[in-house]
Design a protein around this motif. Structure first.
Motif, mmCIF file in Angstrom:
data_model
loop_
_atom_site.group_PDB
_atom_site.id
_atom_site.type_symbol
_atom_site.label_atom_id
_atom_site.label_comp_id
_atom_site.label_asym_id
_atom_site.label_seq_id
_atom_site.Cartn_x
_atom_site.Cartn_y
_atom_site.Cartn_z
ATOM 1 N N GLU A 81 0.805 -1.087 0.074
ATOM 2 C CA GLU A 81 0.039 -0.187 0.159
ATOM 3 C C GLU A 81 0.875 1.072 -0.235
ATOM 4 O OE1 GLU A 81 -2.258 2.864 -0.147
ATOM 5 O OE2 GLU A 81 -3.448 0.984 -0.187
ATOM 6 N N GLU A 82 1.066 2.013 -1.055
ATOM 7 C CA GLU A 82 1.641 3.237 -1.126
ATOM 8 C C GLU A 82 1.529 4.085 -0.356
ATOM 9 O OE1 GLU A 82 4.074 3.929 -3.504
ATOM 10 O OE2 GLU A 82 4.118 1.974 -4.307
ATOM 11 N N GLY A 83 0.247 4.292 0.294
ATOM 12 C CA GLY A 83 -0.291 5.477 1.462
ATOM 13 C C GLY A 83 0.739 5.194 2.615
ATOM 14 N N LEU A 84 1.242 3.733 2.821
ATOM 15 C CA LEU A 84 1.830 3.649 4.159
ATOM 16 C C LEU A 84 3.169 3.879 4.228
ATOM 17 C CD1 LEU A 84 0.267 -0.034 5.115
ATOM 18 C CD2 LEU A 84 -0.370 2.467 5.849
ATOM 19 N N ARG A 85 3.816 4.694 3.083
ATOM 20 C CA ARG A 85 5.378 5.010 3.192
ATOM 21 C C ARG A 85 5.364 5.953 4.124
ATOM 22 N NH1 ARG A 85 2.990 7.765 -0.831
ATOM 23 N NH2 ARG A 85 3.406 10.201 -0.969
ATOM 24 N N GLU A 86 6.847 6.305 4.595
ATOM 25 C CA GLU A 86 7.179 7.183 5.541
ATOM 26 C C GLU A 86 7.276 8.549 5.084
ATOM 27 O OE1 GLU A 86 7.340 8.361 8.332
ATOM 28 O OE2 GLU A 86 8.766 7.255 9.658
ATOM 29 N N VAL A 87 7.205 9.398 5.995
ATOM 30 C CA VAL A 87 7.326 10.923 5.231
ATOM 31 C C VAL A 87 8.564 11.184 4.462
ATOM 32 C CG1 VAL A 87 7.708 13.242 6.304
ATOM 33 C CG2 VAL A 87 5.873 11.949 7.059
ATOM 34 N N ASP A 88 8.713 12.039 3.522
ATOM 35 C CA ASP A 88 9.774 12.514 3.055
ATOM 36 C C ASP A 88 10.404 13.728 3.563
ATOM 37 O OD1 ASP A 88 11.677 13.728 1.193
ATOM 38 O OD2 ASP A 88 10.376 13.511 -0.516
ATOM 39 N N PHE A 89 11.603 13.360 4.359
ATOM 40 C CA PHE A 89 12.149 14.459 5.314
ATOM 41 C C PHE A 89 12.955 15.431 4.472
ATOM 42 C CE2 PHE A 89 11.392 10.840 8.265
ATOM 43 C CZ PHE A 89 10.514 11.784 8.966
ATOM 44 N N GLY A 90 12.905 15.421 3.055
ATOM 45 C CA GLY A 90 13.681 16.482 2.279
ATOM 46 C C GLY A 90 15.146 16.423 2.454
ATOM 47 N N ALA A 91 15.895 17.501 2.539
ATOM 48 C CA ALA A 91 17.081 17.881 2.720
ATOM 49 C C ALA A 91 17.531 17.283 4.320
ATOM 50 C CB ALA A 91 17.400 19.271 2.768
ATOM 51 N N TRP A 92 16.773 16.915 5.108
ATOM 52 C CA TRP A 92 16.997 16.136 6.353
ATOM 53 C C TRP A 92 17.508 14.598 6.129
ATOM 54 C CZ3 TRP A 92 12.773 18.638 9.648
ATOM 55 C CH2 TRP A 92 12.758 19.944 9.566
ATOM 56 N N GLU A 93 17.272 14.086 5.185
ATOM 57 C CA GLU A 93 17.340 12.503 4.948
ATOM 58 C C GLU A 93 18.914 12.242 5.209
ATOM 59 O OE1 GLU A 93 15.378 10.170 4.625
ATOM 60 O OE2 GLU A 93 13.367 11.239 3.448
ATOM 61 N N GLY A 94 18.903 11.211 6.144
ATOM 62 C CA GLY A 94 20.382 10.794 6.539
ATOM 63 C C GLY A 94 21.067 11.715 7.623
ATOM 64 N N LEU A 95 20.360 12.648 7.983
ATOM 65 C CA LEU A 95 21.133 13.572 8.993
ATOM 66 C C LEU A 95 20.539 13.337 10.390
ATOM 67 C CD1 LEU A 95 20.937 17.149 7.292
ATOM 68 C CD2 LEU A 95 22.678 15.398 7.426
ATOM 69 N N THR A 96 21.130 13.527 11.542
ATOM 70 C CA THR A 96 20.748 13.507 12.886
ATOM 71 C C THR A 96 20.299 14.749 13.030
ATOM 72 O OG1 THR A 96 22.721 14.775 13.820
ATOM 73 C CG2 THR A 96 23.206 12.066 13.627
ATOM 74 N N PHE A 97 19.550 14.781 14.254
ATOM 75 C CA PHE A 97 18.589 15.975 14.920
ATOM 76 C C PHE A 97 19.605 17.118 15.098
ATOM 77 C CE2 PHE A 97 17.009 18.694 17.828
ATOM 78 C CZ PHE A 97 15.562 19.068 17.494
ATOM 79 N N GLY A 98 20.807 16.835 15.484
ATOM 80 C CA GLY A 98 21.703 17.837 15.932
ATOM 81 C C GLY A 98 22.331 18.227 14.679
#
Length: 448
Positions: A323-340
């Motif tokens: 089901e395509e609608g169950l994918r995770e949010v797209d985090f844009g430029a934050w993908e792969g980064l830590t919160f810090g």
């Protein structure tokens, strides 16, 4: 001092979508209907419609007796808690509506009580009549059946509210109360990872998932937020409605990014399960096989979920549907980064994202508001396709939290107050009248 009861409700067929409200003023002693108000308000959200219903009900009570004490009863936990002053009002659309409601009558003469949806049928009916009228291009008018409801209203006023959720809902409800009562995470990883990838240190005690239900359960009630969809967060389904549709919500197993607490959505790489994640998938497969409740397996299209889902499906002898609608949010430029790292590079964007569900991650990411619309639509499709069944949804942190939040009727900021471990189990039951019941949250007992 004279007393009046106001019962109010609002709904949106789409959230946002075509919306309307209903309100009724009752005599607290006899349950007699003293006034009805309803209106189609165009495209709006459930919460806006609920607030508009409250305002209309308070104004109707003031017209009847400007000196009366008013007891407001609503099945919107959000409105009741915000107007009672226990929840902070953050959403910009809610602040002016709450201020308008507070100004109708002196604060000391209005009290608020949450009631289950089944005790708010009169106002709910009026809201649906208003939405039907708007759909047909006409103004709402009082129905001929209003007088006949007076006796029903009297019985409702005399019926005490349930003391708690029935049956096996207690274990899940306790976990949810604990999660929502927790203070927001301090500045740093907790807030972001609650919405992204961080595992929790422990889950609630093991709970038994609901027994499988027979096929052919009742269809969702007319007048729900979307056609055939549940109106989220409206109490517990009565036993005489038949078996609910139950979604068992499984967060995928760990990837290499999970222990590092990095944003991992649908816009970056599509990592596979790590060795630890594969062990977790096998463990949850054994646990679900032992419980024997799952009848269907549905997965997000992302690799980590499909691998987790396949491990479970192989053990249960089932096939995986994507089901395509169950994918995770797209985090844009934050993908792969830590919160810090995000905090250092995009401090303003991060703060906006934490403050508003409409704010998107830097670089074209998906906001929580947009994700909620997508996930709600997926929920509705799955409920229509699997009525009365127990379905395993293998998905991600954000979809699980959004489904739980909608079932509870909790505010958007509750997304940051739930923790979900990798390969944890949660569960929500959906009843034929549109009610939803959270049965389980963040169960990791199978991983110990």
């Amino acid at each position: 001092m004279p007393r009046l009861v106001v019962e109010a409700d609002g709904g949106s067929r789409g959230n946002p979508g075509p919306a309307g409200y209903g309100a009724v003023v009752l005599d607290p002693e006899t349950g007699e209907t003293l006034a009805e108000r309803a209106e189609y308000i165009g495209v709006a959200t459930n919460n806006v419609a609920e607030y508009r219903g409250l305002i209309a009900g308070l104004k109707a009570a003031r017209e009847l007796d400007a000196e009366a004490a008013v007891e407001v009863r609503m099945d919107s936990k959000l409105v009741v808690e915000q107007m009672s002053g226990r929840w902070k009002i953050k959403h910009p659309d809610m602040k002016p509506l709450a201020a308008e409601a507070a100004a109708v009558l002196p604060r000391g003469r209005v009290t608020y009580e949450w009631i289950p949806r089944e005790r708010n049928r009169h106002a709910d009916r009026l809201a649906n009549e208003a939405m039907d009228a708007g759909r047909d291009g006409r103004q709402w008018e009082p129905s001929a059946s209003a007088a006949a409801l007076d006796a029903s209203a009297a019985r409702t006023l005399a019926t005490p509210p349930p003391s708690g959720p029935p049956g096996d809902a207690a274990a899940g409800a306790a976990a949810v109360r604990a999660a929502l009562a927790a203070s927001p995470a301090a500045a740093g990883a907790s807030a972001a990872t609650a919405a992204a990838t961080a595992p929790a240190t422990a889950g609630p005690a093991s709970a038994v998932l609901p027994a499988p239900a027979a096929e052919g359960g009742p269809a969702p009630a007319e007048g729900s937020p979307a056609a055939g969809a549940p109106k989220a967060g409206r109490g517990w389904g009565p036993a005489d409605l038949g078996p609910p549709s139950t979604f068992v919500l499984l967060r995928h197993g760990e990837t290499a990014l999970t222990p590092q607490k990095r944003f991992s959505g649908s816009g970056g790489s599509d990592p596979e399960l790590s060795a630890a994640g594969r062990r977790q998938a096998y463990a949850v497969a054994e646990a679900l096989a032992a419980r024997g409740t799952v009848q269907t397996v549905v997965s997000s299209p992302l690799r980590r979920c499909r691998e987790t889902a396949q491990a479970v499906a192989d053990r249960l002898g089932l096939r995986v549907t994507v089901e395509e609608g169950l994918r995770e949010v797209d985090f844009g430029a934050w993908e792969g980064l830590t919160f810090g790292e995000v905090q250092q590079r995009y401090p303003d964007d991060l703060q906006a994202w934490l403050d508003s569900p409409k704010a998107a991650p830097t670089g074209g990411g998906e906001s929580f508001a947009a994700a909620t619309r997508r996930i709600s639509a997926a929920r509705d499709r799955l409920l229509a396709a699997h009525r009365g069944r127990t379905v395993l949804l293998v998905t991600h942190v954000t979809p699980v939290k959004i489904l739980v939040r909608l079932a509870l009727g909790a505010p958007p900021e509750s997304l940051f107050r739930m923790e979900l471990a990798a390969a944890s189990l949660s569960a929500v039951a959906y009843y034929g009248d549109g009610n939803a019941s959270v049965r389980l949250l963040n169960d990791t007992s199978h991983l110990r």
